[in-house]
Design an enzyme around this catalytic site. Structure first.
Site, short mmCIF file in Angstrom:
data_model
loop_
_atom_site.label_atom_id
_atom_site.label_comp_id
_atom_site.label_asym_id
_atom_site.label_seq_id
_atom_site.Cartn_x
_atom_site.Cartn_y
_atom_site.Cartn_z
N SER A 1 0.85 -1.19 0.00
CA SER A 1 0.00 0.00 0.00
C SER A 1 0.88 1.24 0.00
O SER A 1 1.75 1.36 -0.87
CB SER A 1 -0.95 -0.06 1.20
OG SER A 1 -1.90 0.96 1.12
N HIS B 1 -2.69 -0.89 -3.40
CA HIS B 1 -3.85 -0.03 -3.17
C HIS B 1 -3.72 1.22 -4.03
O HIS B 1 -2.79 2.00 -3.85
CB HIS B 1 -3.93 0.40 -1.70
CG HIS B 1 -4.30 -0.73 -0.79
ND1 HIS B 1 -4.15 -0.66 0.57
CD2 HIS B 1 -4.80 -1.96 -1.04
CE1 HIS B 1 -4.56 -1.80 1.13
NE2 HIS B 1 -4.96 -2.61 0.15
N ASP C 1 -4.99 -4.45 5.70
CA ASP C 1 -5.29 -5.36 4.59
C ASP C 1 -4.09 -6.29 4.40
O ASP C 1 -2.95 -5.88 4.55
CB ASP C 1 -5.54 -4.55 3.32
CG ASP C 1 -6.04 -5.42 2.17
OD1 ASP C 1 -6.52 -6.54 2.44
OD2 ASP C 1 -5.95 -4.97 1.02
#
Lengths: 201, 280
Positions: free
Chosen positions: A23, A50, A143
């Site tokens: 991310s 992401h 996540d």
């Protein structure tokens, strides 16, 4: 938690695929790992980063010219090819089917993100079991933690970027907490490990 | 074979039995869906219903028909927006509409219409382009709850800023607020938009062609199907479309691996709009 050299060989018997999740700070981290993959690399590599859902992806373009392996955005029902890096498209989850084709989905975001790392890791764990190597990198999210646990539970290998090195340590820490068996490594070590996976007979 | 592997195989067996049970009992056929996504959603459903295994969930759904509607909401994905992917609607407006104008009457099929977002988007676009009065819209879905929502045309007010921005980016010629009234946290879309719309139950898996249409819009539906089922669905679209009719797919869907690819020409490549070839 294990660090340093000599590197422990994580417990995948023989790897058949690699999944990577990242991310915040992803581009810098992937810039160490992906260009290190040699030409003729025998495994497919699937990556979720992401990215905002504004339709146009730059990740594949960004890495295409830096890498010696093929880099592209994943297409629905595309069969996995060795030596290819597949990025999840913005606004879609990327999954691996039991027959090892890729598929896309616009199910609800997970951890406010679509694509989500958990979705890729969990489906890849189902498809590849112990033959999967999962890599969780920098990020300010949790996540990937559930997905990493699913990979470990299926007998696959989990590698996590050392939180001290990560631009955002939240995601690696969550991954280590969910999956204490994970090997914690610096980016250069992860790159070396993935390269070595391709050399094994 | 170690215990974990045995467990994995067990879940796979249960999953196939559950889908078979749903088909035999209720005639909803998910057996040809993409398994990775179905697996994920059935695990969520299993947790939601407090079942330890998919076999328990199978027992519940077989013996209690009241469970089915809720289970369907897990099995079907209902995530859409008005004017989702504005470039798609811009391409419909700027490139497809000039062709559609040449027909005295038009039929549009929104296949897998979910809660109606795509159909209302097209209805607004057709009104802006002056085609509404000559058009019939068909919205079909397998989920009765989705069809009820589509017929109601009511969306949460929080979603309207996104819808409004999408509409603007799609080349909208009016203000989206002309088409709805806000009340009690909801946006209620103008009833006249669905005056020329029919919503009905239709399955791309088990049902047949029901009309001859000029445009099929089927976005982010094929990704949930395996390749055989994708072939079947696109075959239905091919047989439904008039010569030179149009097929619009989702931003990451294509006919590249499809058995009927030769029946279509790429019309707007980036927006995934295809045109049925002339010879049939």
């Amino acid at each position: 938690m294990t660090t340093g050299s000599p590197l422990p060989v994580p417990h995948a018997p023989r790897a058949e695929a690699v999944v990577i999740g990242a991310s915040a700070g992803a581009v810098d981290a992937l810039s160490v790992i992906l260009p290190a993959l040699p030409e003729g690399y025998p495994l497919p590599v699937m990556v979720v980063v992401h990215v905002p859902p504004n339709k146009k992806s730059i990740m594949a373009e960004l890495f295409r010219n830096k890498c010696r392996v093929d880099v592209r955005e994943a297409d629905d029902k595309e069969p996995l090819a060795p030596g290819t890096v597949y990025f999840a498209p913005p606004d879609y989850h990327l999954l691996v089917e039991p027959d090892r084709r890729l598929s896309l989905s616009s199910e609800e975001p997970v951890h406010y993100s679509r694509p989500a790392i958990d979705v890729l890791f969990e489906s890849a764990a189902d498809a590849f079991g112990p033959a999967l190597v999962a890599v969780l990198l920098t990020g300010a999210s949790s996540d990937g933690a559930c997905g990493l646990k699913a990979v470990c539970d299926a007998g696959g290998a989990a590698l996590v970027q050392h939180p001290d090195e990560a631009a955002m340590p939240t995601m690696p820490r969550a991954g280590i907490a969910a999956c204490p068996k994970a090997s914690v490594m610096y980016l250069e070590q992860i790159a070396g490990h993935l390269r070595d996976l391709g050399r094994r007979p | 074979m170690d215990l974990d592997t045995v467990l994995d195989k067990t879940e796979d067996i249960e999953l196939r039995l559950l889908l078979d049970a749903i088909y035999r009992r209720y005639h909803y056929d998910f057996r040809g869906y993409s398994m990775a996504s179905i697996t994920r959603r059935l695990r969520q459903a299993r947790e939601h219903f407090g079942c330890r295994t998919l076999s328990q969930l199978q027992d519940r759904v077989l013996h209690d028909p009241a469970v089915l509607p809720e289970l369907l909401s897990y099995l079907t994905v209902q995530v859409s927006e008005l004017f989702r992917d504005p470039p798609y609607f811009r391409a419909i407006r700027e490139r497809v509409v000039p062709h559609l104008r040449t027909y005295p009457s038009l039929k549009v099929w929104v296949a897998g219409c979910s809660a109606g977002e795509e159909l209302y988007s097209l209805a607004i676009l057709f009104r802006e382009e002056g085609l509404e009065e000559r058009t019939m819209f068909y919205g079909t879905d397998i989920n009765p709850e989705a069809i009820r929502k589509a017929e109601a045309g009511v969306y949460e007010i929080e979603r309207l800023p996104l819808f409004t921005e999408n509409h603007r980016l799609s080349g909208g010629k009016s203000s989206l607020s002309d088409y709805y009234t806000a009340a009690y946290g909801a946006a209620v879309f103008d009833k006249t938009l669905r005056r020329r719309a029919v919503f009905s139950d239709h399955s791309l898996v088990t049902d047949a062609v029901f009309a001859e249409v000029h445009l099929v819009s089927c976005r982010n539906v094929l990704i949930y199907f395996d390749r055989q089922l994708q072939d079947r669905a696109v075959g239905l679209f091919k047989d439904s479309l008039v010569r030179k009719g149009f097929l619009g797919l989702g931003a990451k869907e294509s006919l590249r691996f499809n058995a009927h690819a030769d029946a279509f020409a790429e019309f707007a490549r980036d927006e995934r709009i295809y045109q049925k070839r002339g010879a049939s």
